[in-house]
Design a protein around this motif. Structure first.
Motif, PDB file in Angstrom:
ATOM      1  N   VAL A 162       0.874  -1.291   0.054  1.00 53.62           N
ATOM      2  CA  VAL A 162       0.039  -0.068   0.076  1.00 53.62           C
ATOM      3  C   VAL A 162       1.060   1.440   0.025  1.00 53.62           C
ATOM      4  O   VAL A 162       2.019   1.309   0.766  1.00 53.62           O
ATOM      5  CB  VAL A 162      -0.874  -0.137   1.267  1.00 53.62           C
ATOM      6  N   GLU A 163       0.334   2.253  -0.595  1.00 51.85           N
ATOM      7  CA  GLU A 163       1.206   3.627  -0.829  1.00 51.85           C
ATOM      8  C   GLU A 163       0.374   4.595  -1.366  1.00 51.85           C
ATOM      9  O   GLU A 163      -0.752   4.132  -1.785  1.00 51.85           O
ATOM     10  CB  GLU A 163       2.589   3.363  -1.884  1.00 51.85           C
ATOM     11  N   GLY A 176      -3.824  11.455  -6.602  1.00 48.73           N
ATOM     12  CA  GLY A 176      -3.953  11.497  -5.168  1.00 48.73           C
ATOM     13  C   GLY A 176      -4.546  10.584  -4.546  1.00 48.73           C
ATOM     14  O   GLY A 176      -4.901  10.281  -3.239  1.00 48.73           O
ATOM     15  N   ARG A 177      -4.677   9.405  -5.332  1.00 54.22           N
ATOM     16  CA  ARG A 177      -5.641   8.304  -4.699  1.00 54.22           C
ATOM     17  C   ARG A 177      -4.462   7.377  -4.232  1.00 54.22           C
ATOM     18  O   ARG A 177      -3.250   6.940  -4.552  1.00 54.22           O
ATOM     19  CB  ARG A 177      -6.246   7.442  -5.914  1.00 54.22           C
ATOM     20  N   ILE A 178      -4.929   6.327  -3.222  1.00 52.02           N
ATOM     21  CA  ILE A 178      -3.916   5.229  -2.496  1.00 52.02           C
ATOM     22  C   ILE A 178      -3.944   4.245  -3.476  1.00 52.02           C
ATOM     23  O   ILE A 178      -5.076   3.913  -4.168  1.00 52.02           O
ATOM     24  CB  ILE A 178      -4.613   4.898  -1.243  1.00 52.02           C
ATOM     25  N   LEU A 179      -2.845   3.608  -3.504  1.00 51.07           N
ATOM     26  CA  LEU A 179      -2.418   2.214  -4.465  1.00 51.07           C
ATOM     27  C   LEU A 179      -2.285   1.244  -3.544  1.00 51.07           C
ATOM     28  O   LEU A 179      -1.547   1.108  -2.447  1.00 51.07           O
ATOM     29  CB  LEU A 179      -1.110   2.496  -5.154  1.00 51.07           C
ATOM     30  N   VAL A 180      -2.927   0.047  -4.136  1.00 50.15           N
ATOM     31  CA  VAL A 180      -3.077  -1.324  -3.471  1.00 50.15           C
ATOM     32  C   VAL A 180      -2.413  -2.240  -4.542  1.00 50.15           C
ATOM     33  O   VAL A 180      -3.088  -2.316  -5.466  1.00 50.15           O
ATOM     34  CB  VAL A 180      -4.113  -1.744  -2.678  1.00 50.15           C
ATOM     35  N   ASP A 181      -1.142  -2.608  -4.014  1.00 52.28           N
ATOM     36  CA  ASP A 181      -0.540  -3.463  -5.229  1.00 52.28           C
ATOM     37  C   ASP A 181      -0.459  -2.862  -6.446  1.00 52.28           C
ATOM     38  O   ASP A 181      -0.859  -3.489  -7.664  1.00 52.28           O
ATOM     39  CB  ASP A 181      -1.400  -4.866  -5.279  1.00 52.28           C
ATOM     40  N   GLY A 182      -0.114  -1.458  -6.570  1.00 56.55           N
ATOM     41  CA  GLY A 182       0.020  -0.534  -7.842  1.00 56.55           C
ATOM     42  C   GLY A 182      -1.386  -0.039  -8.425  1.00 56.55           C
ATOM     43  O   GLY A 182      -0.931   0.550  -9.331  1.00 56.55           O
ATOM     44  N   VAL A 208      -2.363  18.698  -5.049  1.00 60.65           N
ATOM     45  CA  VAL A 208      -2.643  19.616  -6.049  1.00 60.65           C
ATOM     46  C   VAL A 208      -1.410  19.162  -7.347  1.00 60.65           C
ATOM     47  O   VAL A 208      -0.465  19.453  -7.255  1.00 60.65           O
ATOM     48  CB  VAL A 208      -2.469  21.095  -5.958  1.00 60.65           C
ATOM     49  N   PRO A 209      -2.036  18.344  -8.421  1.00 59.67           N
ATOM     50  CA  PRO A 209      -1.315  17.999  -9.360  1.00 59.67           C
ATOM     51  C   PRO A 209      -0.276  19.415  -9.998  1.00 59.67           C
ATOM     52  O   PRO A 209      -0.713  20.214 -10.262  1.00 59.67           O
ATOM     53  CB  PRO A 209      -2.220  17.413 -10.580  1.00 59.67           C
ATOM     54  N   GLY A 210       0.812  18.895 -10.192  1.00 57.35           N
ATOM     55  CA  GLY A 210       1.837  19.877 -10.780  1.00 57.35           C
ATOM     56  C   GLY A 210       2.455  21.011  -9.494  1.00 57.35           C
ATOM     57  O   GLY A 210       3.494  21.565  -9.778  1.00 57.35           O
ATOM     58  N   GLU A 211       1.701  21.211  -8.334  1.00 55.79           N
ATOM     59  CA  GLU A 211       1.942  21.916  -7.283  1.00 55.79           C
ATOM     60  C   GLU A 211       2.277  21.194  -5.925  1.00 55.79           C
ATOM     61  O   GLU A 211       3.399  21.616  -5.426  1.00 55.79           O
ATOM     62  CB  GLU A 211       0.990  22.906  -7.054  1.00 55.79           C
ATOM     63  N   MET A 212       1.612  20.268  -5.612  1.00 48.75           N
ATOM     64  CA  MET A 212       1.796  19.709  -4.333  1.00 48.75           C
ATOM     65  C   MET A 212       1.390  18.280  -4.536  1.00 48.75           C
ATOM     66  O   MET A 212       0.091  17.796  -4.348  1.00 48.75           O
ATOM     67  CB  MET A 212       1.031  20.327  -3.136  1.00 48.75           C
ATOM     68  N   THR A 213       2.315  17.521  -5.061  1.00 46.12           N
ATOM     69  CA  THR A 213       2.292  15.894  -5.078  1.00 46.12           C
ATOM     70  C   THR A 213       3.348  15.180  -4.173  1.00 46.12           C
ATOM     71  O   THR A 213       4.017  15.696  -3.446  1.00 46.12           O
ATOM     72  CB  THR A 213       2.188  15.560  -6.570  1.00 46.12           C
ATOM     73  N   CYS A 214       3.502  13.882  -4.562  1.00 45.02           N
ATOM     74  CA  CYS A 214       4.663  13.215  -3.952  1.00 45.02           C
ATOM     75  C   CYS A 214       5.841  13.620  -4.615  1.00 45.02           C
ATOM     76  O   CYS A 214       6.889  12.855  -4.414  1.00 45.02           O
ATOM     77  CB  CYS A 214       4.355  11.865  -3.944  1.00 45.02           C
ATOM     78  N   GLU A 215       5.842  14.113  -5.718  1.00 46.26           N
ATOM     79  CA  GLU A 215       7.277  14.424  -6.556  1.00 46.26           C
ATOM     80  C   GLU A 215       7.664  15.671  -6.453  1.00 46.26           C
ATOM     81  O   GLU A 215       8.663  16.087  -6.841  1.00 46.26           O
ATOM     82  CB  GLU A 215       7.068  14.099  -8.162  1.00 46.26           C
ATOM     83  N   THR A 216       6.760  16.864  -5.904  1.00 46.63           N
ATOM     84  CA  THR A 216       7.297  18.081  -6.111  1.00 46.63           C
ATOM     85  C   THR A 216       7.912  18.440  -4.675  1.00 46.63           C
ATOM     86  O   THR A 216       7.925  17.638  -3.743  1.00 46.63           O
ATOM     87  CB  THR A 216       5.747  19.128  -5.731  1.00 46.63           C
ATOM     88  N   ASP A 217       8.855  19.654  -4.769  1.00 43.67           N
ATOM     89  CA  ASP A 217       9.473  19.848  -3.621  1.00 43.67           C
ATOM     90  C   ASP A 217       8.682  19.932  -2.216  1.00 43.67           C
ATOM     91  O   ASP A 217       9.089  19.681  -1.180  1.00 43.67           O
ATOM     92  CB  ASP A 217      10.199  21.342  -3.893  1.00 43.67           C
ATOM     93  N   CYS A 253       1.207  11.667   1.244  1.00 44.08           N
ATOM     94  CA  CYS A 253       2.040  10.785   0.640  1.00 44.08           C
ATOM     95  C   CYS A 253       2.529  10.017   1.772  1.00 44.08           C
ATOM     96  O   CYS A 253       2.751  10.195   2.865  1.00 44.08           O
ATOM     97  CB  CYS A 253       3.246  11.277  -0.042  1.00 44.08           C
ATOM     98  N   PHE A 254       2.817   8.678   1.443  1.00 44.87           N
ATOM     99  CA  PHE A 254       3.374   7.966   2.540  1.00 44.87           C
ATOM    100  C   PHE A 254       3.621   6.472   1.648  1.00 44.87           C
ATOM    101  O   PHE A 254       3.265   6.125   0.478  1.00 44.87           O
ATOM    102  CB  PHE A 254       2.511   7.212   3.547  1.00 44.87           C
ATOM    103  N   GLY A 255       4.526   5.358   2.218  1.00 43.15           N
ATOM    104  CA  GLY A 255       5.040   4.238   1.713  1.00 43.15           C
ATOM    105  C   GLY A 255       5.950   4.273   0.397  1.00 43.15           C
ATOM    106  O   GLY A 255       6.469   5.311   0.456  1.00 43.15           O
ATOM    107  N   PRO A 256       5.945   3.127  -0.249  1.00 45.99           N
ATOM    108  CA  PRO A 256       5.290   1.934  -0.039  1.00 45.99           C
ATOM    109  C   PRO A 256       5.415   1.104   1.236  1.00 45.99           C
ATOM    110  O   PRO A 256       6.665   1.016   1.674  1.00 45.99           O
ATOM    111  CB  PRO A 256       5.625   1.154  -1.306  1.00 45.99           C
TER     112      PRO A 256
END
Length: 266
Positions: free
Chosen positions: A158-159, A165-171, A186-195, A201-204
């Motif tokens: 799980v992650e 912004g949705r939770i992933l289970v087994d991808g 916020v896509p492009g502004e506040m995601t798991c990849e932005t500064d 965000c958590f996991g996997p």
């Protein structure tokens, strides 16, 4: 042939009449026996009721009060509102394991119980009465009982999050219609990849066998598995800690109904 004149009534029962005396004694004694019998049986009836209550709440179902807002809006426990009282059924999980989507009550592992404050009295006698009351369901148990939703089970990873912004289970992203309050994403502004990462965000995390990943429906206000990822279970809880499944809201009357537990699809 009688010596009494025909039509003459028999002698009236008086104090010297043995039949009258027996009738009076029998009547009074019957009432006395009934009264004494009731008071003798009352303690037995109370004991039977307490034993039945203990058995029902230990093995069948128990009513719990929702004290916090971690499961809003599915279960009410918000400040200033009347907390829901829910019936937690204990039989089903004796024959099957919890599945993703179930709302369950469980005993928090030690790492979840640092802030637990005992509700028991310092007085030995009062504490003993509280413990007895707990066994028969009159007093809340002195343990860290929590209510959350099962998101992933043993062996699943799980992650969070995908691009939406949705939770992933087994991808695979899961659909969670019960979540209405969450951290911003916020896509492009506040995601798991932005500064500036989204607090979602958590996991996997790969859930150990016989364990469960638990989350509150109020994602922005729930100290659930995400907050305990550094403990011995990686934030998960053992299946053995599960007390039962939350089935119905029974109070307040305006909230009566079943607890929604849609099967999580991924």
């Amino acid at each position: 042939m009688t010596d009494s004149p025909r039509g003459t009534p028999p002698p009236a029962a008086g104090d010297d009449d043995p039949l009258a005396r027996f009738a009076t004694v029998d009547g009074d004694d019957g009432e006395g026996k009934k009264e004494r019998s009731f008071w003798r049986e009352l303690p037995i009836l109370i004991l039977v009721a307490l034993v039945l209550s203990f058995l029902l709440q230990t093995f069948v179902a128990r009513v719990y009060l929702i004290p916090s807002e971690s499961m809003e809006p599915t279960l009410h426990g918000c400040p200033g509102c009347t907390g829901d009282r829910i019936v937690v059924e204990k039989i089903g999980y004796r024959f099957s394991d919890p599945r993703p989507g179930d709302v369950v009550v469980f005993r928090g592992p030690d790492s979840w119980s640092h802030d637990l404050v005992s509700t028991r009295s310092d007085n030995v006698v009062v504490r003993g009465l509280q413990e007895v009351g707990s066994y028969v369901g009159l007093v809340a148990p002195d343990e860290n009982d929590l209510v959350k939703r099962v998101i992933a089970t043993g062996g699943q990873t799980v992650e969070c999050c995908d691009d939406e912004g949705r939770i992933l289970v087994d991808g695979q992203p899961i659909d969670e219609p019960y979540v209405q309050m969450d951290f911003p994403f916020v896509p492009g502004e506040m995601t798991c990849e932005t500064d500036l990462k989204s607090p979602r965000c958590f996991g996997p995390v790969t859930v150990p066998d016989d364990n469960l990943w638990m989350m509150g429906d109020n994602r922005s206000n729930s100290a659930d598995s995400r907050y305990h990822v550094n403990d011995e279970y990686q934030g998960t809880i053992p299946v053995d800690n599960v007390i039962g499944k939350a089935r119905w809201i029974v109070l307040p009357p305006s909230r009566m109904g079943s607890v929604p537990a849609p099967e999580i699809q991924n």
